[in-house]
Write a protein that holds these residues in place. Structure first.
Motif, PDB file in Angstrom:
ATOM      1  N   ILE A   2       0.853  -1.188   0.000  1.00 33.92           N
ATOM      2  CA  ILE A   2       0.000   0.000   0.000  1.00 33.92           C
ATOM      3  C   ILE A   2       0.888   1.236   0.000  1.00 33.92           C
ATOM      4  O   ILE A   2       1.829   1.351   0.783  1.00 33.92           O
ATOM      5  CB  ILE A   2      -0.929   0.026   1.228  1.00 33.92           C
ATOM      6  N   LEU A   3       0.563   2.168  -0.896  1.00 35.30           N
ATOM      7  CA  LEU A   3       1.258   3.439  -1.003  1.00 35.30           C
ATOM      8  C   LEU A   3       0.249   4.561  -0.766  1.00 35.30           C
ATOM      9  O   LEU A   3      -0.964   4.331  -0.848  1.00 35.30           O
ATOM     10  CB  LEU A   3       1.878   3.584  -2.394  1.00 35.30           C
ATOM     11  N   TYR A   4       0.760   5.760  -0.505  1.00 41.06           N
ATOM     12  CA  TYR A   4      -0.109   6.883  -0.179  1.00 41.06           C
ATOM     13  C   TYR A   4       0.193   8.081  -1.070  1.00 41.06           C
ATOM     14  O   TYR A   4       1.335   8.487  -1.220  1.00 41.06           O
ATOM     15  CB  TYR A   4       0.072   7.274   1.294  1.00 41.06           C
ATOM     16  N   ARG A   5      -0.875   8.624  -1.632  1.00 45.15           N
ATOM     17  CA  ARG A   5      -0.788   9.847  -2.436  1.00 45.15           C
ATOM     18  C   ARG A   5      -1.600  10.904  -1.707  1.00 45.15           C
ATOM     19  O   ARG A   5      -2.766  10.685  -1.373  1.00 45.15           O
ATOM     20  CB  ARG A   5      -1.362   9.590  -3.823  1.00 45.15           C
ATOM     21  N   LEU A   6      -0.985  12.043  -1.448  1.00 43.34           N
ATOM     22  CA  LEU A   6      -1.651  13.157  -0.784  1.00 43.34           C
ATOM     23  C   LEU A   6      -1.710  14.314  -1.770  1.00 43.34           C
ATOM     24  O   LEU A   6      -0.686  14.716  -2.325  1.00 43.34           O
ATOM     25  CB  LEU A   6      -0.874  13.557   0.471  1.00 43.34           C
ATOM     26  N   ALA A   7      -2.910  14.816  -2.025  1.00 39.04           N
ATOM     27  CA  ALA A   7      -3.075  15.890  -3.004  1.00 39.04           C
ATOM     28  C   ALA A   7      -4.347  16.669  -2.697  1.00 39.04           C
ATOM     29  O   ALA A   7      -5.188  16.228  -1.904  1.00 39.04           O
ATOM     30  CB  ALA A   7      -3.153  15.310  -4.419  1.00 39.04           C
ATOM     31  N   ASN A   8      -4.468  17.798  -3.337  1.00 36.22           N
ATOM     32  CA  ASN A   8      -5.693  18.567  -3.259  1.00 36.22           C
ATOM     33  C   ASN A   8      -6.842  17.686  -3.740  1.00 36.22           C
ATOM     34  O   ASN A   8      -6.674  16.911  -4.686  1.00 36.22           O
ATOM     35  CB  ASN A   8      -5.568  19.834  -4.119  1.00 36.22           C
ATOM     36  N   ILE A   9      -7.989  17.822  -3.090  1.00 36.52           N
ATOM     37  CA  ILE A   9      -9.148  16.985  -3.426  1.00 36.52           C
ATOM     38  C   ILE A   9      -9.506  17.072  -4.908  1.00 36.52           C
ATOM     39  O   ILE A   9      -9.977  16.114  -5.505  1.00 36.52           O
ATOM     40  CB  ILE A   9     -10.368  17.347  -2.536  1.00 36.52           C
ATOM     41  N   ASP A  10      -9.233  18.225  -5.544  1.00 35.69           N
ATOM     42  CA  ASP A  10      -9.556  18.393  -6.961  1.00 35.69           C
ATOM     43  C   ASP A  10      -8.667  17.551  -7.870  1.00 35.69           C
ATOM     44  O   ASP A  10      -9.028  17.293  -9.017  1.00 35.69           O
ATOM     45  CB  ASP A  10      -9.440  19.869  -7.371  1.00 35.69           C
ATOM     46  N   TYR A  11      -7.503  17.125  -7.360  1.00 32.45           N
ATOM     47  CA  TYR A  11      -6.543  16.395  -8.191  1.00 32.45           C
ATOM     48  C   TYR A  11      -6.258  14.979  -7.701  1.00 32.45           C
ATOM     49  O   TYR A  11      -5.505  14.252  -8.341  1.00 32.45           O
ATOM     50  CB  TYR A  11      -5.224  17.171  -8.266  1.00 32.45           C
ATOM     51  N   PHE A  54       2.143  28.370   0.437  1.00 34.49           N
ATOM     52  CA  PHE A  54       1.109  29.097   1.161  1.00 34.49           C
ATOM     53  C   PHE A  54       0.195  28.105   1.870  1.00 34.49           C
ATOM     54  O   PHE A  54       0.083  26.949   1.455  1.00 34.49           O
ATOM     55  CB  PHE A  54       0.284  29.958   0.194  1.00 34.49           C
ATOM     56  N   LYS A  55      -0.495  28.566   2.898  1.00 33.72           N
ATOM     57  CA  LYS A  55      -1.434  27.721   3.635  1.00 33.72           C
ATOM     58  C   LYS A  55      -2.468  27.100   2.702  1.00 33.72           C
ATOM     59  O   LYS A  55      -2.887  25.968   2.899  1.00 33.72           O
ATOM     60  CB  LYS A  55      -2.147  28.524   4.717  1.00 33.72           C
ATOM     61  N   GLU A  56      -2.872  27.851   1.683  1.00 37.65           N
ATOM     62  CA  GLU A  56      -3.892  27.359   0.751  1.00 37.65           C
ATOM     63  C   GLU A  56      -3.449  26.069   0.065  1.00 37.65           C
ATOM     64  O   GLU A  56      -4.277  25.253  -0.320  1.00 37.65           O
ATOM     65  CB  GLU A  56      -4.214  28.419  -0.312  1.00 37.65           C
ATOM     66  N   HIS A  57      -2.144  25.884  -0.096  1.00 39.34           N
ATOM     67  CA  HIS A  57      -1.633  24.669  -0.734  1.00 39.34           C
ATOM     68  C   HIS A  57      -1.798  23.434   0.152  1.00 39.34           C
ATOM     69  O   HIS A  57      -1.656  22.307  -0.325  1.00 39.34           O
ATOM     70  CB  HIS A  57      -0.160  24.832  -1.109  1.00 39.34           C
ATOM     71  N   MET A  58      -2.075  23.659   1.424  1.00 43.98           N
ATOM     72  CA  MET A  58      -2.227  22.544   2.363  1.00 43.98           C
ATOM     73  C   MET A  58      -3.680  22.384   2.816  1.00 43.98           C
ATOM     74  O   MET A  58      -3.954  21.631   3.729  1.00 43.98           O
ATOM     75  CB  MET A  58      -1.321  22.763   3.582  1.00 43.98           C
ATOM     76  N   ARG A  59      -4.587  23.080   2.157  1.00 41.39           N
ATOM     77  CA  ARG A  59      -6.007  22.959   2.488  1.00 41.39           C
ATOM     78  C   ARG A  59      -6.697  22.049   1.476  1.00 41.39           C
ATOM     79  O   ARG A  59      -6.218  21.849   0.374  1.00 41.39           O
ATOM     80  CB  ARG A  59      -6.662  24.329   2.498  1.00 41.39           C
ATOM     81  N   ASN A  60      -7.828  21.522   1.864  1.00 43.09           N
ATOM     82  CA  ASN A  60      -8.643  20.671   0.984  1.00 43.09           C
ATOM     83  C   ASN A  60      -7.860  19.464   0.475  1.00 43.09           C
ATOM     84  O   ASN A  60      -7.933  19.117  -0.701  1.00 43.09           O
ATOM     85  CB  ASN A  60      -9.206  21.487  -0.189  1.00 43.09           C
ATOM     86  N   LEU A  61      -7.120  18.850   1.364  1.00 47.55           N
ATOM     87  CA  LEU A  61      -6.320  17.691   0.980  1.00 47.55           C
ATOM     88  C   LEU A  61      -7.101  16.398   1.145  1.00 47.55           C
ATOM     89  O   LEU A  61      -7.999  16.281   1.976  1.00 47.55           O
ATOM     90  CB  LEU A  61      -5.046  17.618   1.825  1.00 47.55           C
ATOM     91  N   ALA A  62      -6.716  15.449   0.337  1.00 53.98           N
ATOM     92  CA  ALA A  62      -7.266  14.096   0.434  1.00 53.98           C
ATOM     93  C   ALA A  62      -6.111  13.116   0.285  1.00 53.98           C
ATOM     94  O   ALA A  62      -5.057  13.450  -0.266  1.00 53.98           O
ATOM     95  CB  ALA A  62      -8.304  13.863  -0.651  1.00 53.98           C
ATOM     96  N   VAL A  63      -6.334  11.926   0.782  1.00 50.47           N
ATOM     97  CA  VAL A  63      -5.335  10.869   0.654  1.00 50.47           C
ATOM     98  C   VAL A  63      -5.944   9.723  -0.149  1.00 50.47           C
ATOM     99  O   VAL A  63      -7.106   9.381   0.027  1.00 50.47           O
ATOM    100  CB  VAL A  63      -4.823  10.394   2.032  1.00 50.47           C
ATOM    101  N   LEU A  64      -5.149   9.199  -1.051  1.00 50.57           N
ATOM    102  CA  LEU A  64      -5.545   8.057  -1.869  1.00 50.57           C
ATOM    103  C   LEU A  64      -4.618   6.905  -1.543  1.00 50.57           C
ATOM    104  O   LEU A  64      -3.394   7.058  -1.567  1.00 50.57           O
ATOM    105  CB  LEU A  64      -5.421   8.415  -3.353  1.00 50.57           C
ATOM    106  N   GLU A  65      -5.202   5.776  -1.205  1.00 47.82           N
ATOM    107  CA  GLU A  65      -4.411   4.561  -1.008  1.00 47.82           C
ATOM    108  C   GLU A  65      -4.280   3.858  -2.349  1.00 47.82           C
ATOM    109  O   GLU A  65      -5.264   3.695  -3.079  1.00 47.82           O
ATOM    110  CB  GLU A  65      -5.076   3.637   0.009  1.00 47.82           C
ATOM    111  N   LYS A 137      -7.399   2.624  -4.456  1.00 44.17           N
ATOM    112  CA  LYS A 137      -8.364   2.242  -3.438  1.00 44.17           C
ATOM    113  C   LYS A 137      -9.119   3.460  -2.931  1.00 44.17           C
ATOM    114  O   LYS A 137      -9.403   4.359  -3.703  1.00 44.17           O
ATOM    115  CB  LYS A 137      -7.642   1.481  -2.353  1.00 44.17           C
ATOM    116  N   LYS A 138      -9.378   3.517  -1.665  1.00 44.44           N
ATOM    117  CA  LYS A 138     -10.254   4.556  -1.141  1.00 44.44           C
ATOM    118  C   LYS A 138      -9.574   5.925  -1.060  1.00 44.44           C
ATOM    119  O   LYS A 138      -8.374   6.044  -0.847  1.00 44.44           O
ATOM    120  CB  LYS A 138     -10.779   4.164   0.233  1.00 44.44           C
ATOM    121  N   VAL A 139     -10.406   6.946  -1.238  1.00 44.11           N
ATOM    122  CA  VAL A 139     -10.009   8.332  -1.056  1.00 44.11           C
ATOM    123  C   VAL A 139     -10.641   8.811   0.240  1.00 44.11           C
ATOM    124  O   VAL A 139     -11.823   8.572   0.486  1.00 44.11           O
ATOM    125  CB  VAL A 139     -10.487   9.216  -2.233  1.00 44.11           C
ATOM    126  N   SER A 140      -9.836   9.474   1.066  1.00 44.05           N
ATOM    127  CA  SER A 140     -10.334  10.012   2.331  1.00 44.05           C
ATOM    128  C   SER A 140      -9.896  11.462   2.473  1.00 44.05           C
ATOM    129  O   SER A 140      -8.811  11.836   2.019  1.00 44.05           O
ATOM    130  CB  SER A 140      -9.756   9.235   3.520  1.00 44.05           C
TER     131      SER A 140
END
Length: 153
Positions: A2-11, A54-65, A137-140
């Motif tokens: 299992i690997l983890y991708r962290l990105a803005n929810i839009d991407y 900027f703080k905005e770059h760390m908002r609205n994040l999601a993680v994808l497994e 897999k799941k997005v959270s």
């Protein structure tokens, strides 16, 4: 694995590597699609944070497994064989990534993290013959302590 991708929810749903293709990255040149992920969620957070201005770059994040079923399909870049100054030579790391991304038998390759060299990031080759075996897999939603955010503008 299992690997983890962290990105803005839009991407976060980018499974084609469009962002990497458009902008390039440490291990890929522009026009080479791929998906970056990390071995741990904490490393994914550090990788995201180090690129945030900027703080905005760390908002609205999601993680994808992301699951790669056969760990033997992953090529491991041996950091002891990298040039001494690889950390500061993005052209060199992109050249290595280009060789691996052009090999359709390589579904992913692991690389040392610049932030924590003893930990690994993964570059997933969206053009690989066996890419269909990569399981998204799941997005959270992802939240972190505001003290981390407060160090940004």
């Amino acid at each position: 694995m299992i690997l983890y991708r962290l990105a803005n929810i839009d991407y976060i749903e980018d499974r084609e590597g469009i962002g990497a293709k458009l902008f390039g990255g440490r291990w890929n040149e522009v026009n080479y699609p791929c998906v970056y992920a990390s071995a741990t969620l904490s490393l994914a957070l550090l990788e995201k944070f180090v690129h945030a201005q900027f703080k905005e770059h760390m908002r609205n994040l999601a993680v994808l497994e992301i699951e790669i079923l056969n760990a033997d399909d992953i090529f491991h870049v041996d950091e002891t064989r990298l040039q001494k100054e690889w950390i500061s030579d993005v052209n060199y790391t992109q050249w290595i990534g280009k060789q691996l991304l052009e090999d359709s038998s390589v579904v992913a390759f692991s690389v040392p993290s610049v932030i924590v060299p003893s930990e690994r990031n993964y570059v997933i080759n969206t053009q690989a013959d066996s890419f269909r075996e990569v399981k998204f897999k799941k997005v959270s939603d992802f939240f972190t302590d505001n003290r981390l955010m407060n160090s940004l503008f």
